[in-house]
Design an enzyme around this catalytic site. Structure first.
Site: not given
Length: 296
Positions: A135, A140, A181, A200
């Protein structure tokens, strides 16, 4: 047979998860990853890379292309940091898992992205309670190659430290949730994904764009700051930026007056629709109606 117990990491594990360093950093120890762990990364990587063309924004695809992120092995944080430092001044630092808010904000304010060092088990491919290396790095780090996102996330770190002092952390956290997010952006006449929690996730990469269930609403800062979110399921609402450059405007705003304004208004449910919302698609909520109700 009972399912294996899920071990918690970092701050989620309480005192047992606290490392010696006050900034919560630990060595990545890349050489200690097992073939099984690299295989889990490979499975996740290949699944997402098959799904994301035509769904992820160009900034994400470009970041993946330029970074040393490969299909068959967990990335080495030192190698990632070398490329990031040359491009946007960021680096990736290893942490055991979740870290306290003030530690997280301080890292971001100094252009250090704290990434969980562990990877999920092979039986946890579709859902993990905590952010792991897949993740954090796959989701990111590619966006940190984009100058606008690089500056925005640093500004968020600075703003987070201030929001703690002002007692406004919940409102600011909603901004992070619905952008970094779970954000969507308009690009070439279509909606594209830029949020790490979506890129993700195999299931949410499809759901957020194709399902008739969620609302998709034009981004409005006070509206987002009032809106609660789901941590247990797909989002009921996705907020859409007109362009990634809009994040720069958010980084330049003095949030203090907004905190006072929003605090005087009621919080909104994750599926709320307001009369003045810029509705792109109004969802029918069929997915969440079929699920158990979210705790209040």
């Amino acid at each position: 047979m009972n399912a294996p117990q899920t071990a918690l990491h970092g701050w989620a594990a309480g005192e047992a998860g606290r490392p010696a360093n006050p900034d919560w950093t630990i060595p990545q120890r890349w050489e200690s990853y097992t073939p099984k762990e690299h295989a889990t990364w490979a499975t996740l990587y290949r699944r997402q890379m098959a799904l994301l063309p035509g769904r992820a924004c160009e900034a994400f695809i470009d970041g993946m292309r330029r970074l040393p992120i490969e299909a068959d092995r967990i990335p080495n944080f030192e190698q990632l940091s070398e490329v990031l430092m040359r491009s946007t001044g960021w680096q990736v630092v290893a942490v055991p898992g979740l870290v306290p808010d003030e530690v997280f904000f301080d890292h971001l304010a100094h252009r250090r992205f704290p990434a969980g060092q562990f990877i999920r088990r092979a039986d946890q491919l579709d859902y993990l309670q905590e952010p792991d290396v897949f993740h954090d790095v796959f989701g990111h780090v590619p966006m940190l190659m984009h100058p606008v996102m690089a500056d925005f996330i640093q500004a968020y770190g600075v703003g987070g430290l201030r929001a703690q002092r002002l007692g406004a952390l919940e409102m600011l956290a909603r901004v992070y949730w619905y952008t970094v997010e779970f954000g969507l952006v308009r690009e070439q006449g279509a909606l594209r994904i830029f949020g790490a929690g979506i890129v993700s996730s195999a299931a949410e990469s499809v759901f957020c764009l194709a399902s008739s269930s969620p609302h998709r609403i034009g981004f409005d800062l006070p509206r987002v700051m009032r809106t609660r979110y789901r941590i247990d399921d797909f989002q009921q609402t996705y907020f859409v930026l007109d362009r990634l450059d809009d994040l720069l405007r958010l980084a330049e705003i003095d949030f203090a007056p907004l905190y006072q304004q929003v605090a005087a208004l009621p919080a909104l449910a994750p599926d709320a629709v307001l009369p003045d919302d810029a509705i792109i698609t109004r969802g029918d909520s069929h997915h969440h109606r079929a699920r158990p109700p979210q705790p209040a």
